[in-house]
Design a protein around this motif. Structure first.
Motif, mmCIF file in Angstrom:
data_model
loop_
_atom_site.group_PDB
_atom_site.id
_atom_site.type_symbol
_atom_site.label_atom_id
_atom_site.label_comp_id
_atom_site.label_asym_id
_atom_site.label_seq_id
_atom_site.Cartn_x
_atom_site.Cartn_y
_atom_site.Cartn_z
ATOM 1 N N TYR A 1 0.834 -1.210 0.000
ATOM 2 C CA TYR A 1 0.000 0.000 0.000
ATOM 3 C C TYR A 1 0.865 1.254 0.000
ATOM 4 N N PHE A 2 1.843 1.303 0.896
ATOM 5 C CA PHE A 2 2.678 2.502 0.986
ATOM 6 C C PHE A 2 3.576 2.652 -0.243
ATOM 7 N N ILE A 3 4.057 1.530 -0.785
ATOM 8 C CA ILE A 3 4.850 1.614 -2.015
ATOM 9 C C ILE A 3 3.979 2.090 -3.171
ATOM 10 N N LEU A 4 2.752 1.583 -3.230
ATOM 11 C CA LEU A 4 1.840 1.958 -4.318
ATOM 12 C C LEU A 4 1.518 3.448 -4.275
ATOM 13 N N LEU A 5 1.410 4.010 -3.062
ATOM 14 C CA LEU A 5 1.121 5.432 -2.943
ATOM 15 C C LEU A 5 2.325 6.288 -3.332
ATOM 16 N N GLU A 6 3.509 5.865 -2.889
ATOM 17 C CA GLU A 6 4.697 6.687 -3.088
ATOM 18 C C GLU A 6 5.367 6.442 -4.440
ATOM 19 N N SER A 7 5.438 5.179 -4.849
ATOM 20 C CA SER A 7 6.156 4.846 -6.082
ATOM 21 C C SER A 7 5.478 3.674 -6.774
ATOM 22 N N PRO A 8 4.350 3.928 -7.447
ATOM 23 C CA PRO A 8 3.552 2.829 -8.023
ATOM 24 C C PRO A 8 4.312 1.985 -9.037
ATOM 25 N N TYR A 9 5.270 2.605 -9.756
ATOM 26 C CA TYR A 9 5.984 1.849 -10.788
ATOM 27 C C TYR A 9 6.974 0.859 -10.194
ATOM 28 N N SER A 10 7.213 0.945 -8.874
ATOM 29 C CA SER A 10 8.075 -0.040 -8.217
ATOM 30 C C SER A 10 7.390 -1.395 -8.147
ATOM 31 N N LEU A 11 6.062 -1.380 -8.217
ATOM 32 C CA LEU A 11 5.280 -2.621 -8.204
ATOM 33 C C LEU A 11 4.423 -2.649 -9.467
ATOM 34 N N PRO A 12 5.029 -2.945 -10.609
ATOM 35 C CA PRO A 12 4.295 -2.823 -11.884
ATOM 36 C C PRO A 12 3.036 -3.678 -11.957
ATOM 37 N N LEU A 13 3.104 -4.916 -11.452
ATOM 38 C CA LEU A 13 1.926 -5.783 -11.522
ATOM 39 C C LEU A 13 0.793 -5.221 -10.678
ATOM 40 N N LEU A 14 1.115 -4.804 -9.462
ATOM 41 C CA LEU A 14 0.097 -4.254 -8.574
ATOM 42 C C LEU A 14 -0.444 -2.938 -9.126
ATOM 43 N N HIS A 15 0.450 -2.119 -9.672
ATOM 44 C CA HIS A 15 0.019 -0.852 -10.252
ATOM 45 C C HIS A 15 -0.925 -1.088 -11.429
ATOM 46 N N GLN A 16 -0.600 -2.085 -12.246
ATOM 47 C CA GLN A 16 -1.458 -2.383 -13.393
ATOM 48 C C GLN A 16 -2.817 -2.904 -12.936
ATOM 49 N N LEU A 17 -2.838 -3.700 -11.875
ATOM 50 C CA LEU A 17 -4.115 -4.170 -11.330
ATOM 51 C C LEU A 17 -4.963 -2.998 -10.857
ATOM 52 N N GLU A 18 -4.306 -2.027 -10.233
ATOM 53 C CA GLU A 18 -5.035 -0.851 -9.756
ATOM 54 C C GLU A 18 -5.583 -0.049 -10.932
ATOM 55 N N LEU A 19 -4.798 0.057 -11.994
ATOM 56 C CA LEU A 19 -5.269 0.767 -13.187
ATOM 57 C C LEU A 19 -6.481 0.058 -13.790
ATOM 58 N N LYS A 20 -6.410 -1.265 -13.852
ATOM 59 C CA LYS A 20 -7.539 -2.023 -14.406
ATOM 60 C C LYS A 20 -8.777 -1.880 -13.522
ATOM 61 N N SER A 21 -8.554 -1.738 -12.204
ATOM 62 C CA SER A 21 -9.706 -1.553 -11.314
ATOM 63 C C SER A 21 -10.395 -0.214 -11.589
ATOM 64 N N ILE A 22 -9.612 0.783 -11.993
ATOM 65 C CA ILE A 22 -10.206 2.078 -12.358
ATOM 66 C C ILE A 22 -11.073 1.918 -13.599
ATOM 67 N N ASP A 23 -10.551 1.186 -14.585
ATOM 68 C CA ASP A 23 -11.338 0.929 -15.804
ATOM 69 C C ASP A 23 -12.640 0.219 -15.463
ATOM 70 N N PHE A 24 -12.535 -0.787 -14.578
ATOM 71 C CA PHE A 24 -13.724 -1.550 -14.193
ATOM 72 C C PHE A 24 -14.765 -0.636 -13.556
ATOM 73 N N ARG A 25 -14.323 0.272 -12.702
ATOM 74 C CA ARG A 25 -15.271 1.157 -12.034
ATOM 75 C C ARG A 25 -15.919 2.129 -13.013
ATOM 76 N N PHE A 26 -15.148 2.587 -13.990
ATOM 77 C CA PHE A 26 -15.740 3.451 -15.010
ATOM 78 C C PHE A 26 -16.838 2.717 -15.769
ATOM 79 N N ARG A 27 -16.533 1.499 -16.186
ATOM 80 C CA ARG A 27 -17.527 0.753 -16.973
ATOM 81 C C ARG A 27 -18.732 0.369 -16.120
ATOM 82 N N ALA A 28 -18.481 0.059 -14.841
ATOM 83 C CA ALA A 28 -19.596 -0.277 -13.946
ATOM 84 C C ALA A 28 -20.485 0.940 -13.709
#
Length: 758
Positions: A27-54
């Motif tokens: 969580y703290f890495i994702l807030l400060e440096s999302p690209y340090s966790l590319p897989l997790l960051h990409q999941l978060e991006l996809k969750s944004i897409d999902f919420r838009f479509r929902a």
């Protein structure tokens, strides 16, 4: 070593704590440096897409409109690029229709190819001081009328507020070699640079010796509109698109640094012109602190990136074909007071980009969406306090979820996981996203999934291990049916115990010591093993639990470790089967020279304390209590009455409707103060008339005996013995009646016979 193993040995709460710790770190890495966790960051991006479509499409934007140079426009006015006289006429009509601002999502990098003014221009330059001023005036008039770029420049300068688009190069090698130095000169776009820049003391953000703020994009060159068109136009904005790591457009850089100045995007500049407010920016040592127009604070990250709150697909942005405007086939009210974006959307020509709503989304609609967000203040933000809520979900929500999964079965756990995920998504959508609040969604979902999988796998292996332990501990003592029930309900086995009503059965071989003395040791061992095997099989067949062997004595329990309906009946059937099988074995043993064995069985039902007695590593599942002692005493009482099976009154009450029994006596066993009635268990099947007559005579004699009518009782018992000389209880009472006839008991005698032996 054992202490270390105890420390690292996996357990449900250690697994839960580990996953929560990983989630918090992520969580703290994702807030400060999302690209340090590319897989997790990409999941978060996809969750944004999902919420838009929902969420779906919102109502149409009210502050912007797109003028689309589409396929219909090209069919009507020819292929692109058009003669700029057509563009000039389009600008004039937009101004006349009341558009507040006109924004070009187009860059005119070359002179109009339809212009033919080079020859005339050369004459004017060759004869600047010609005496024939009338001729030069004519040339100049002709040049002005024939020059589409000049016409477009005039139309733009006459329009209310026009923003010209351009784009940046971010690496020197990207700049085309053929590009003239003047084309990348910043003089034309410099009027649009930010004039209000607030920076910490000692940090210079703009100027020749400035240091660009951390994280802000720095351009190496710019491709802008030709000088003839852009000359005198103070408003410019770049339309460079910012793509996330998966290629989607979700954010936009509102500011870019170029040659010591900060420049706004096309969408930001259009919004500021619409509001008639200048653009300003404040910085901290970490990067962008805020971007504002007037009193509007625009939410961005430290890099100056703005999260686009898409209203929906292109249908959510009002748009018209450029051909309809040029042909006056539109309602001027459609454009009045709005920012009009001009862009190419014809197939194969416009910039088509992927967004949460569509893989093919014209770039001009993206810029229009951004401007509408800024004007309507329709933002996606992370409000104060949201981080505390997210941390609470990651910690306390995970603990509650783990507690539920820990004690739920696999299918129930899967259902609860789906319900929890649905609840989390619903809460995020209803309480946050629909209100413009953007929470971190991927981490709690991932955490929940990991908890379910980890705890389910742990429970599977733990239950497998427990099942093996149960089978190992009880496979020789319980029937397979009960062992399987225990595996399904292992909570029934725990160190310590509980008070419950059970039926206990004791059996013992009569005179086994004397028998063993007359046999060789190996014969005794063989005989005893054969006997115990047969008797144990009978106990297990009738769902009893073999508690222990004590020499030739057997102790069995019923209704343990799991409750059993009719446990008194099960124990009684066991006893009858034991006697029947023993008599069958006499024939087998006789053939090999073994003596016949006779046994006594005592059965009692009562409260006991049952459970695992011992340590955590070595235990004995057994029962203790006064009822156990009474059962043992009843087994020994068979010797006194010459019977094989004696029941206590408590057991008799549970079997009297199923078995034929007779009351033997009212006794006080050794070691107990309270007397108890005892019964002989005879049969579950019908008995012969003779046996029934003997039982009736015995019952009549017992009644007379208790009424102190010794002589009459003697006669009844004598008749019973006469009909069946092997009836030992009748013989015993015959002797008692003779004794009491000579020496009567005290006047307060209550019929209780006190046992003096075990």
């Amino acid at each position: 070593m054992k202490q270390l193993w105890k420390l690292i040995k996996p357990g449900p709460w250690k697994i839960t704590a580990g996953i929560i710790a990983l989630a918090l770190i992520g969580y703290f890495i994702l807030l400060e440096s999302p690209y340090s966790l590319p897989l997790l960051h990409q999941l978060e991006l996809k969750s944004i897409d999902f919420r838009f479509r929902a969420r779906g499409t919102l109502k149409k934007a009210e502050h912007v409109a797109v003028v689309s140079i589409d396929d219909e426009s090209l069919e009507r006015y020819g292929r692109w690029p058009w003669n700029r006289n057509i563009i000039a006429r389009l600008v004039e009509k937009l101004g006349a229709a009341g558009a507040s601002t006109i924004a070009f999502d187009i860059v005119f990098t070359q002179p109009d190819p339809f212009g033919s003014t080079d020859f005339l221009e050369s004459i004017i330059q060759a004869y600047p001081a010609s005496p024939d001023s009338q001729f030069l005036a004519y040339l100049r008039e002709t040049l002005s009328a024939k020059d589409p770029d000049a016409n477009l420049s005039l139309a733009i300068s006459s329009a209310p507020s026009t923003v010209l688009g351009y784009f940046f190069f971010f690496r020197p090698e990207e700049i085309p070699a053929s590009l003239k130095e003047s084309a990348i000169n910043d003089a034309l776009i410099k009027p649009s640079a930010l004039s209000l820049v607030i920076a910490p003391a000692g940090i210079k953000i703009t100027g020749a010796d400035s240091s660009p703020p951390p994280g802000l994009l720095v351009a190496a060159g710019a491709m802008n509109t030709t000088e003839k068109i852009a000359k005198g136009v103070p408003h410019h904005g770049y339309f460079d698109a910012y793509t996330d790591m998966d290629g989607n457009i979700r954010r936009t850089n509102l500011l870019i640094s170029f040659r010591g100045n900060l420049y706004p995007s096309l969408a930001l500049k259009a919004a500021s012109l619409h509001a008639d407010k200048p653009i300003g920016a404040a910085f901290s040592t970490l990067g962008v602190k805020s971007i504002f127009t007037g009193n509007l604070q625009i939410p961005t990250d430290d890099h100056g990136r703005f999260l686009i709150n898409y209203r929906g697909g292109i249908e959510s942005i009002p748009h018209l074909s450029a051909a309809d405007i040029l042909d006056d086939r539109f309602d001027p009210e459609f454009l009045k007071g709005k920012v009009a974006f001009i862009g190419v959307t014809a197939k194969g020509m416009g910039d088509i980009l992927p967004t949460p709503f569509a893989k093919h989304y014209p770039g001009v609609f993206i810029n229009a969406n951004i401007t509408d967000n800024l004007i309507a203040r329709d933002f996606l933000v992370r409000p104060p306090g949201l981080e505390m809520v997210e941390l609470a979900v990651l910690i306390f929500g995970a603990l509650l979820f783990a507690m539920i999964i820990r004690f739920a079965r696999a299918r129930t756990g899967a259902l609860l996981t789906l319900l929890s995920l649905s609840g989390l998504l619903y809460a995020d959508f209803q309480l946050l996203f629909s209100r413009g609040y953007l929470a971190t969604l991927s981490l709690p979902i991932l955490e929940m999934g990991l908890l379910y999988l980890s705890l389910t796998v742990y429970k599977y292996f733990a239950e497998e291990r427990r099942s093996r332990q149960i089978k190992k501990a009880f496979q020789h003592y319980l029937s397979p049916v009960i062992v399987n029930q225990l595996i399904k309900n292992p909570e029934a086995l725990r160190l310590g115990g509980e008070e419950k009503i059970v039926t206990v059965l004791f059996s013992d071989i009569r005179n086994f010591t004397s028998i063993s003395e007359s046999m060789k040791p190996e014969q005794v061992t063989h005989l005893l093993n054969h006997y115990l095997t047969e008797m144990t099989d009978i106990i297990l067949t009738h769902k009893g639990m073999l508690d222990k062997y004590v020499g030739d004595e057997i102790m069995a329990l019923y209704s343990v470790p799991l409750p059993q309906a009719g446990h008194q009946i099960l124990a009684s059937r066991t006893a009858i089967s034991m006697i029947r099988r023993l008599r069958e074995l006499w024939k087998e043993w006789d053939k090999i020279g073994y003596p016949p064995l006779n046994i006594g069985v005592g059965i009692h039902t009562g409260n006991v304390y049952v459970g695992n007695m011992g340590s955590k590593s070595i235990f004995d599942y057994t029962a203790i209590g006064d009822s156990i002692n009474l059962g043992s005493r009843l087994e020994g009482t068979n010797k006194e009455y010459g019977t094989n099976i004696i029941l206590s009154e408590a057991t008799y009450e549970g079997v009297k409707e199923v078995f034929i029994c007779r009351e033997l006596d009212f006794i006080r066993v050794r070691g107990k103060k309270e007397p108890t009635r005892i019964y002989e268990l005879i049969s579950e099947e019908a008995i012969s008339p003779l046996d029934k007559e003997v039982l009736d005579l015995y019952a009549a004699g017992l009644s007379l005996y208790r009424n102190r009518k010794w002589d009459e009782a003697y006669v009844s018992f004598e008749q019973a013995v006469a009909r069946k000389s092997t009836d030992k209880p009748s013989q015993l009472f015959l002797e008692r009646c003779a004794l009491y006839s000579r020496t009567p008991p005290p006047s307060d005698w209550d019929g209780v016979f006190v046992m003096t032996t075990k």
